[in-house]
Design a protein around this motif. Structure first.
Motif, PDB file in Angstrom:
ATOM      1  N   TRP A  74       0.827  -1.206   0.000  1.00 35.43           N
ATOM      2  CA  TRP A  74       0.000   0.000   0.000  1.00 35.43           C
ATOM      3  C   TRP A  74       0.861   1.255   0.000  1.00 35.43           C
ATOM      4  CZ3 TRP A  74      -4.537  -0.192  -1.816  1.00 35.43           C
ATOM      5  CH2 TRP A  74      -5.344  -1.328  -1.649  1.00 35.43           C
ATOM      6  N   LEU A  90      -9.619   1.043  -5.692  1.00 37.88           N
ATOM      7  CA  LEU A  90      -8.449   0.863  -4.829  1.00 37.88           C
ATOM      8  C   LEU A  90      -8.700   1.432  -3.431  1.00 37.88           C
ATOM      9  CD1 LEU A  90      -5.460   1.619  -7.242  1.00 37.88           C
ATOM     10  CD2 LEU A  90      -5.758  -0.469  -5.895  1.00 37.88           C
ATOM     11  N   LYS A  91      -9.335   2.606  -3.369  1.00 39.71           N
ATOM     12  CA  LYS A  91      -9.637   3.224  -2.074  1.00 39.71           C
ATOM     13  C   LYS A  91     -10.576   2.336  -1.261  1.00 39.71           C
ATOM     14  CE  LYS A  91      -8.936   7.968  -3.700  1.00 39.71           C
ATOM     15  NZ  LYS A  91      -9.583   9.250  -4.064  1.00 39.71           N
ATOM     16  N   LYS A  92     -11.579   1.817  -1.925  1.00 39.62           N
ATOM     17  CA  LYS A  92     -12.536   0.935  -1.251  1.00 39.62           C
ATOM     18  C   LYS A  92     -11.848  -0.332  -0.744  1.00 39.62           C
ATOM     19  CE  LYS A  92     -16.841  -1.634  -2.078  1.00 39.62           C
ATOM     20  NZ  LYS A  92     -17.872  -1.984  -3.080  1.00 39.62           N
ATOM     21  N   TYR A  93     -11.016  -0.911  -1.593  1.00 36.99           N
ATOM     22  CA  TYR A  93     -10.330  -2.157  -1.228  1.00 36.99           C
ATOM     23  C   TYR A  93      -9.336  -1.937  -0.090  1.00 36.99           C
ATOM     24  CZ  TYR A  93      -7.446  -6.344  -1.697  1.00 36.99           C
ATOM     25  OH  TYR A  93      -6.738  -7.499  -1.451  1.00 36.99           O
ATOM     26  N   LYS A  94      -8.663  -0.795  -0.100  1.00 34.75           N
ATOM     27  CA  LYS A  94      -7.713  -0.507   0.972  1.00 34.75           C
ATOM     28  C   LYS A  94      -8.421  -0.436   2.326  1.00 34.75           C
ATOM     29  CE  LYS A  94      -4.065   2.661   2.448  1.00 34.75           C
ATOM     30  NZ  LYS A  94      -3.302   3.911   2.158  1.00 34.75           N
ATOM     31  N   ASN A  95      -9.570   0.206   2.364  1.00 36.14           N
ATOM     32  CA  ASN A  95     -10.340   0.293   3.612  1.00 36.14           C
ATOM     33  C   ASN A  95     -10.782  -1.083   4.083  1.00 36.14           C
ATOM     34  OD1 ASN A  95     -10.147   3.089   3.840  1.00 36.14           O
ATOM     35  ND2 ASN A  95     -11.947   3.439   2.551  1.00 36.14           N
ATOM     36  N   LEU A 127      -9.156   4.185  -9.390  1.00 30.14           N
ATOM     37  CA  LEU A 127      -8.846   4.754  -8.076  1.00 30.14           C
ATOM     38  C   LEU A 127      -9.930   4.532  -7.023  1.00 30.14           C
ATOM     39  CD1 LEU A 127      -7.066   8.065  -9.142  1.00 30.14           C
ATOM     40  CD2 LEU A 127      -6.028   6.043  -8.116  1.00 30.14           C
ATOM     41  N   PRO A 128     -11.222   4.747  -7.316  1.00 33.14           N
ATOM     42  CA  PRO A 128     -12.258   4.489  -6.298  1.00 33.14           C
ATOM     43  C   PRO A 128     -12.272   3.040  -5.828  1.00 33.14           C
ATOM     44  CG  PRO A 128     -13.176   5.745  -8.126  1.00 33.14           C
ATOM     45  CD  PRO A 128     -11.812   5.292  -8.546  1.00 33.14           C
ATOM     46  N   ASP A 179       0.012   5.887  -4.284  1.00 37.44           N
ATOM     47  CA  ASP A 179      -0.426   7.204  -3.827  1.00 37.44           C
ATOM     48  C   ASP A 179      -1.814   7.449  -4.395  1.00 37.44           C
ATOM     49  OD1 ASP A 179      -0.915   9.891  -3.356  1.00 37.44           O
ATOM     50  OD2 ASP A 179       1.160  10.497  -3.698  1.00 37.44           O
ATOM     51  N   LEU A 180      -2.822   7.240  -3.570  1.00 38.85           N
ATOM     52  CA  LEU A 180      -4.206   7.346  -4.038  1.00 38.85           C
ATOM     53  C   LEU A 180      -4.619   8.784  -4.313  1.00 38.85           C
ATOM     54  CD1 LEU A 180      -5.822   4.669  -1.706  1.00 38.85           C
ATOM     55  CD2 LEU A 180      -5.462   4.491  -4.168  1.00 38.85           C
ATOM     56  N   GLU A 181      -3.919   9.731  -3.723  1.00 36.14           N
ATOM     57  CA  GLU A 181      -4.254  11.140  -3.954  1.00 36.14           C
ATOM     58  C   GLU A 181      -3.797  11.595  -5.337  1.00 36.14           C
ATOM     59  OE1 GLU A 181      -6.235  12.846  -1.927  1.00 36.14           O
ATOM     60  OE2 GLU A 181      -6.286  10.928  -0.850  1.00 36.14           O
TER      61      GLU A 181
END
Length: 387
Positions: free
Chosen positions: A223, A271-276, A268-269, A227-229
């Motif tokens: 992770w 990846l953000k969901k999966y990271k959480n 990207l959305p 860089d998700l931003e």
């Protein structure tokens, strides 16, 4: 000191060079057999032979088989200089074909023709060991060439040979088979089918496709590498595995393989969901977490890295469930490159995105794909305006 010539069979002469006597009074000689037609030619060879000896360049042929030298190479070079995974792979290739077919030959007697014949035999149908009646791939043949070149380079370096018989072996031109990438319609269907999959594997194969990542790069991804931003993915490692060492991280395949890649915005959305999801799962596991200090993006339920064969198993099951045409997981990387090139992305950008060591490699590998696209473009005019 003197040199002499002895007839040694038809079109063969034995060159003898006397170097005086040793401490016990025994004559010291250097000999060499040459295959020439006339005595005059043999005299020329003798002159060269003497010059080599007096210049200190002559190397007495080693009474050693290739098999014996390979063991010397393993102990004094390969085990120390090659990565554990490469060493394991080299040994597999050596034990499977090189030693059984060439190992009995004396090191000093091996000529380029022996190695050319060996490589040519790999191109014949039926040489595969998996039961398929076909030849080995160009990439596999080139891998054998690379191993042979390495072994004989050490033989020259260590003064067992003067010339590397593998130095100028022809390299096979590697290319992608016509059916081994998805076209744009198949790619759309693939992404649509992936929407129904578990989020982890949906992302794994989507990143393989959209970012052109190799399997080892995907499995090594942590992770902290994303860089998700900014929407950027950093390729810093590759995950490797050997029976002796287990799992370990290593540097990517080439210097240019260490790279940063822009992630498509639609990914990207996800990846953000999966990271959480993964962070919550890790918190629940507590003492059952086995990932140590690593936070692999694609790992087992308790944080351990996946075995290299597992993504392929998941891929094959996915294709079968959705009745999609079979290509290898690695061919998603080729599909990525082909789609970019056919949509006007320049070779330099594609090369950097894939982490090729040079733009030339990208061009040589994919040029036939862009030619196919150009032919399809011409056919549009035939279909619309042709007689």
């Amino acid at each position: 000191m003197a040199g002499s010539i002895e007839k040694h069979g038809k079109n063969s002469y034995r060159l003898v060079y006397s170097m005086g006597f040793d401490a016990n009074g025994k004559r010291i000689k250097r000999t060499k057999t040459v295959h020439v037609k006339t005595k005059k030619e043999a005299e020329k060879e003798l002159a060269k032979f003497i010059a080599e000896i007096e210049a200190g360049e002559y190397i007495k042929p080693a009474k050693m088989s290739l098999s014996d030298f390979i063991q010397l190479w393993r102990d004094n070079y390969a085990e120390k200089q090659l990565s554990p995974k490469t060493f394991e792979t080299y040994n597999n290739y050596i034990n499977t074909r090189i030693i059984p077919q060439l190992g009995h030959l004396q090191l000093a007697d091996i000529k380029p023709i022996h190695l050319i014949r060996f490589l040519n035999n790999l191109k014949k149908n039926g040489t595969r060991l998996d039961g398929k009646n076909s030849s080995l791939s160009e990439a596999t043949i080139n891998y054998y060439r690379r191993i042979l070149k390495n072994i004989f380079s050490r033989a020259v370096e260590w003064k067992f040979l003067q010339v590397n018989p593998a130095e100028k072996l022809p390299k096979e031109k590697e290319s992608i088979g016509k059916g081994n990438v998805y076209d744009e319609n198949e790619t759309r269907l693939l992404l649509k089918c992936l929407e129904k999959e578990d989020l982890k594997w949906r992302l794994y194969f989507t990143l393989a496709l959209t970012c052109g990542l190799r399997k080892g790069e995907l499995l090594a991804l942590q992770w902290e590498d994303i860089d998700l931003e900014s929407g950027t993915l950093y390729v810093r490692h590759s995950l490797s595995y050997t029976k002796e060492k287990g799992f370990f991280l290593k540097e990517p395949k080439t210097k240019r393989s260490k790279r940063e890649i822009a992630i498509p915005s639609f990914v990207l959305p996800l990846l953000k969901k999966y990271k959480n999801v993964r962070l919550r799962e890790k918190e629940k596991l507590q003492d059952e977490w086995e990932g140590g200090n690593y936070n692999f993006v694609f790992a087992t339920w308790n944080g351990k890295p996946h075995h290299h064969s597992y993504p392929r198993t998941k891929w094959e099951r996915f294709l079968k469930r959705n009745n999609l045409r079979y290509i290898r997981p690695h061919d998603l990387r080729h599909t990525s490159a082909t789609i970019m090139l056919n949509n006007g992305v320049n070779y330099k950008t594609v090369s950097e995105r894939l982490g090729h060591s040079s733009t030339r490699i990208t061009f040589d590998f994919y040029v036939h794909r862009t030619k196919e696209a150009d032919r399809s473009a011409a056919e549009c005019f035939d279909n619309q305006f042709g007689a």
